[in-house]
Scaffold this motif. Structure first.
Motif, PDB file in Angstrom:
ATOM      1  N   THR A   1      -8.489  15.780  -0.865  1.00  0.00           N
ATOM      2  CA  THR A   1      -8.270  14.435  -1.203  1.00  0.00           C
ATOM      3  C   THR A   1      -7.094  13.754  -0.991  1.00  0.00           C
ATOM      4  OG1 THR A   1      -9.868  14.741  -3.171  1.00  0.00           O
ATOM      5  CG2 THR A   1      -8.522  12.768  -3.110  1.00  0.00           C
ATOM      6  N   LEU A   2      -7.062  12.710  -0.344  1.00  0.00           N
ATOM      7  CA  LEU A   2      -5.901  11.989   0.098  1.00  0.00           C
ATOM      8  C   LEU A   2      -5.603  10.496  -0.912  1.00  0.00           C
ATOM      9  CD1 LEU A   2      -6.001  11.908   4.065  1.00  0.00           C
ATOM     10  CD2 LEU A   2      -5.131  13.851   2.519  1.00  0.00           C
ATOM     11  N   SER A   3      -4.471  10.613  -1.549  1.00  0.00           N
ATOM     12  CA  SER A   3      -4.300   9.428  -2.372  1.00  0.00           C
ATOM     13  C   SER A   3      -4.045   8.081  -1.840  1.00  0.00           C
ATOM     14  CB  SER A   3      -2.952   9.823  -3.260  1.00  0.00           C
ATOM     15  OG  SER A   3      -3.541  10.937  -4.145  1.00  0.00           O
ATOM     16  N   CYS A   4      -4.148   7.009  -2.411  1.00  0.00           N
ATOM     17  CA  CYS A   4      -3.647   5.628  -1.877  1.00  0.00           C
ATOM     18  C   CYS A   4      -3.743   4.778  -3.020  1.00  0.00           C
ATOM     19  CB  CYS A   4      -4.481   5.102  -0.913  1.00  0.00           C
ATOM     20  SG  CYS A   4      -4.268   3.338  -0.168  1.00  0.00           S
ATOM     21  N   THR A   5      -2.480   4.114  -3.362  1.00  0.00           N
ATOM     22  CA  THR A   5      -2.474   2.989  -4.510  1.00  0.00           C
ATOM     23  C   THR A   5      -2.204   1.807  -3.653  1.00  0.00           C
ATOM     24  OG1 THR A   5      -0.305   3.718  -4.972  1.00  0.00           O
ATOM     25  CG2 THR A   5      -1.982   4.753  -6.275  1.00  0.00           C
TER      26      THR A   5
ATOM     27  N   VAL B   1       0.802  -1.170   0.036  1.00  0.00           N
ATOM     28  CA  VAL B   1       0.049  -0.185   0.049  1.00  0.00           C
ATOM     29  C   VAL B   1       0.691   1.198  -0.118  1.00  0.00           C
ATOM     30  CG1 VAL B   1      -1.775   1.421   1.305  1.00  0.00           C
ATOM     31  CG2 VAL B   1      -1.769  -1.281   1.222  1.00  0.00           C
ATOM     32  N   THR B   2       0.719   2.094  -0.811  1.00  0.00           N
ATOM     33  CA  THR B   2       1.469   3.333  -1.035  1.00  0.00           C
ATOM     34  C   THR B   2       0.489   4.558  -0.860  1.00  0.00           C
ATOM     35  OG1 THR B   2       2.924   2.235  -2.530  1.00  0.00           O
ATOM     36  CG2 THR B   2       3.060   4.583  -2.389  1.00  0.00           C
ATOM     37  N   GLN B   3       1.089   5.425   0.094  1.00  0.00           N
ATOM     38  CA  GLN B   3       0.530   6.773   0.196  1.00  0.00           C
ATOM     39  C   GLN B   3       1.525   7.806   0.035  1.00  0.00           C
ATOM     40  OE1 GLN B   3      -1.382   5.563   4.219  1.00  0.00           O
ATOM     41  NE2 GLN B   3      -2.147   7.470   3.722  1.00  0.00           N
ATOM     42  N   SER B   4       1.423   8.423  -1.145  1.00  0.00           N
ATOM     43  CA  SER B   4       2.547   9.409  -1.602  1.00  0.00           C
ATOM     44  C   SER B   4       2.596  10.794  -1.112  1.00  0.00           C
ATOM     45  CB  SER B   4       2.526   9.375  -2.999  1.00  0.00           C
ATOM     46  OG  SER B   4       1.082  10.167  -3.478  1.00  0.00           O
TER      47      SER B   4
ATOM     48  N   GLN C   1     -13.390  19.821   8.478  1.00  0.00           N
ATOM     49  CA  GLN C   1     -13.405  20.455  10.012  1.00  0.00           C
ATOM     50  C   GLN C   1     -11.996  20.500  10.948  1.00  0.00           C
ATOM     51  OE1 GLN C   1     -16.740  18.530  11.725  1.00  0.00           O
ATOM     52  NE2 GLN C   1     -18.283  19.106  10.214  1.00  0.00           N
ATOM     53  N   LEU C   2     -12.068  21.309  11.805  1.00  0.00           N
ATOM     54  CA  LEU C   2     -10.580  21.097  12.514  1.00  0.00           C
ATOM     55  C   LEU C   2     -10.328  19.810  13.158  1.00  0.00           C
ATOM     56  CD1 LEU C   2     -10.838  24.650  14.393  1.00  0.00           C
ATOM     57  CD2 LEU C   2      -9.580  23.902  12.456  1.00  0.00           C
ATOM     58  N   GLY C   3     -11.472  19.018  13.479  1.00  0.00           N
ATOM     59  CA  GLY C   3     -11.457  17.736  14.170  1.00  0.00           C
ATOM     60  C   GLY C   3     -10.899  16.904  13.222  1.00  0.00           C
ATOM     61  N   ASP C   4     -10.558  17.140  11.921  1.00  0.00           N
ATOM     62  CA  ASP C   4     -10.480  15.960  10.961  1.00  0.00           C
ATOM     63  C   ASP C   4      -8.941  16.110  11.024  1.00  0.00           C
ATOM     64  OD1 ASP C   4     -12.864  17.032   8.422  1.00  0.00           O
ATOM     65  OD2 ASP C   4     -12.948  15.766  10.179  1.00  0.00           O
ATOM     66  N   THR C   5      -8.155  17.065  11.663  1.00  0.00           N
ATOM     67  CA  THR C   5      -6.682  17.117  11.856  1.00  0.00           C
ATOM     68  C   THR C   5      -6.155  15.574  12.307  1.00  0.00           C
ATOM     69  OG1 THR C   5      -6.601  19.450  12.058  1.00  0.00           O
ATOM     70  CG2 THR C   5      -4.713  18.158  12.945  1.00  0.00           C
ATOM     71  N   ALA C   6      -5.651  14.936  11.625  1.00  0.00           N
ATOM     72  CA  ALA C   6      -5.122  13.594  12.248  1.00  0.00           C
ATOM     73  C   ALA C   6      -4.082  13.085  11.040  1.00  0.00           C
ATOM     74  CB  ALA C   6      -6.473  12.688  12.155  1.00  0.00           C
ATOM     75  N   MET C   7      -3.471  11.826  11.494  1.00  0.00           N
ATOM     76  CA  MET C   7      -2.731  10.975  10.602  1.00  0.00           C
ATOM     77  C   MET C   7      -3.901  10.125   9.925  1.00  0.00           C
ATOM     78  SD  MET C   7       0.519  10.935  10.138  1.00  0.00           S
ATOM     79  CE  MET C   7       1.772   9.882   9.252  1.00  0.00           C
ATOM     80  N   TYR C   8      -3.891  10.086   8.565  1.00  0.00           N
ATOM     81  CA  TYR C   8      -4.767   8.964   7.946  1.00  0.00           C
ATOM     82  C   TYR C   8      -3.783   7.916   7.373  1.00  0.00           C
ATOM     83  CZ  TYR C   8      -8.581  12.425   8.565  1.00  0.00           C
ATOM     84  OH  TYR C   8      -9.347  13.339   9.107  1.00  0.00           O
ATOM     85  N   PHE C   9      -4.433   6.620   7.441  1.00  0.00           N
ATOM     86  CA  PHE C   9      -3.810   5.585   6.887  1.00  0.00           C
ATOM     87  C   PHE C   9      -4.781   4.766   6.025  1.00  0.00           C
ATOM     88  CE2 PHE C   9       0.062   5.567   9.755  1.00  0.00           C
ATOM     89  CZ  PHE C   9      -0.194   6.186  10.745  1.00  0.00           C
ATOM     90  N   CYS C  10      -4.178   4.327   4.982  1.00  0.00           N
ATOM     91  CA  CYS C  10      -4.697   3.421   4.094  1.00  0.00           C
ATOM     92  C   CYS C  10      -4.510   2.178   4.218  1.00  0.00           C
ATOM     93  CB  CYS C  10      -4.569   3.868   2.647  1.00  0.00           C
ATOM     94  SG  CYS C  10      -5.176   3.069   1.223  1.00  0.00           S
TER      95      CYS C  10
END
Lengths: 115, 116
Positions: free
Chosen positions: A20-24, A4-7, A83-92
Motif C-alpha cells: 500500500t502506497l500512501s498519499c494525502t 499532495v504529500t507522499q511520505s 508483479q515484477l512489472g509493477d516496479t516503477a515510480m508511483y505518483f499521486c
C-alpha cells in the motif's frame, strides 16, 4: 493552495504480496479528482487509477485499488499480487477540475518488487 | 495510435545557451500541458494550452521560458537563456477536450535537460 504529500520515498515488496502506497492531500474544494500515475524505469508515465471525489465507492482496476478517505484527505493505492512489472515510480496527483485541470503531483514513491 | 512524443530525449547545454523542446500530442487532443520535474522533487505544472491558446500559464517560472503552440498542433518550450536551476525532466501531456471534468492526461517520455 492544494498540495499532495507522499511520505514514502521508497517501498519494496516481494512478488505476489500486497503493498500500500500512501498519499494525502490538502484542498478546500469539495469536488475534485485524484489520480495515481506509474512511471516504469525508462518508460512513459501512465495512469493507473482515478477517483472522483463525489463518488464514495473506491475505484478499482484489476489488481489496483484505492482507499479514498475524503474526510481525512487520504488516497492510498493498494497493489495486490505484486508483479515484477509493477516496479516503477508511483505518483499521486490531484486535479481541481473547475478552473483548470492541471495536475498537482506528490514527490513520488519508488516501488521495487523483488522475486 | 501514436502516443505523445517529445524531442529531444536528452539535451545538455551550457548556462546562457538557448534550448527548444518540442512536444507532439496525440492527434485530436486539444489540451496540451507542460510539466517539469527537478531532481528528487515533485512534478510541477508549467502551463496548459487549449488548442493554440494559453489557458493557464501560472506555473511558468519566469520570462526566460516561452511556450508556443502554433496551429493548435505541436508545441515548443524555449528556454533562453538557460540557467543551472532549469535542469530537470520536462514532460508534455495531452488530453481530449471534454465537458464535465478532466479526462486522462497522456504523458510523453520527457526531455531530460541538463544545464552545465
Amino acid at each position: 493552495a492544494q498540495t499532495v504529500t507522499q511520505s514514502q520515498p521508497e517501498m519494496s515488496v516481494q512478488e505476489a504480496e500486497t503493498v500500500t502506497l500512501s498519499c494525502t492531500y490538502d484542498t478546500s474544494e469539495n469536488n475534485y479528482y485524484l489520480f495515481w500515475y506509474k512511471q516504469p524505469p525508462s518508460r512513459q508515465m501512465i495512469l493507473v487509477i482515478r477517483q472522483e471525489a463525489y463518488k464514495q465507492q473506491n475505484a478499482t482496476e484489476n489488481r489496483f485499488s484505492v482507499n479514498f478517505q475524503k474526510a481525512a484527505k487520504s488516497f492510498s493505492l493498494k497493489i495486490s499480487d505484486s508483479q515484477l512489472g509493477d516496479t516503477a515510480m508511483y505518483f499521486c496527483a490531484f486535479s481541481e477540475s473547475y478552473n483548470t485541470d492541471k495536475l498537482i503531483f506528490g514527490t513520488g514513491t519508488r516501488l521495487q518488487v523483488f522475486p | 495510435e501514436a502516443g505523445v512524443t517529445q524531442f529531444p530525449s536528452h539535451s545538455v547545454i551550457e548556462k546562457g545557451q538557448t534550448v527548444t523542446l518540442r512536444c507532439d500530442p496525440i492527434s485530436g487532443h486539444d489540451n496540451l500541458y507542460w510539466y517539469r520535474r527537478v531532481m528528487g522533487k515533485e512534478i510541477k505544472f508549467l502551463l496548459h494550452f487549449v488548442k493554440e491558446s494559453k489557458q493557464d500559464e501560472s506555473g511558468m517560472p519566469n520570462n526566460r521560458f516561452l511556450a508556443e503552440r502554433t496551429g493548435g498542433t505541436y508545441s515548443t518550450l524555449k528556454v533562453q537563456p538557460a540557467e543551472l536551476e532549469d535542469s530537470g525532466v520536462y514532460f508534455c501531456a495531452s488530453s481530449p477536450l471534454i465537458a464535465g471534468g478532466p479526462d486522462t492526461q497522456y504523458f510523453g517520455p520527457g526531455t531530460r535537460l541538463t544545464v552545465l
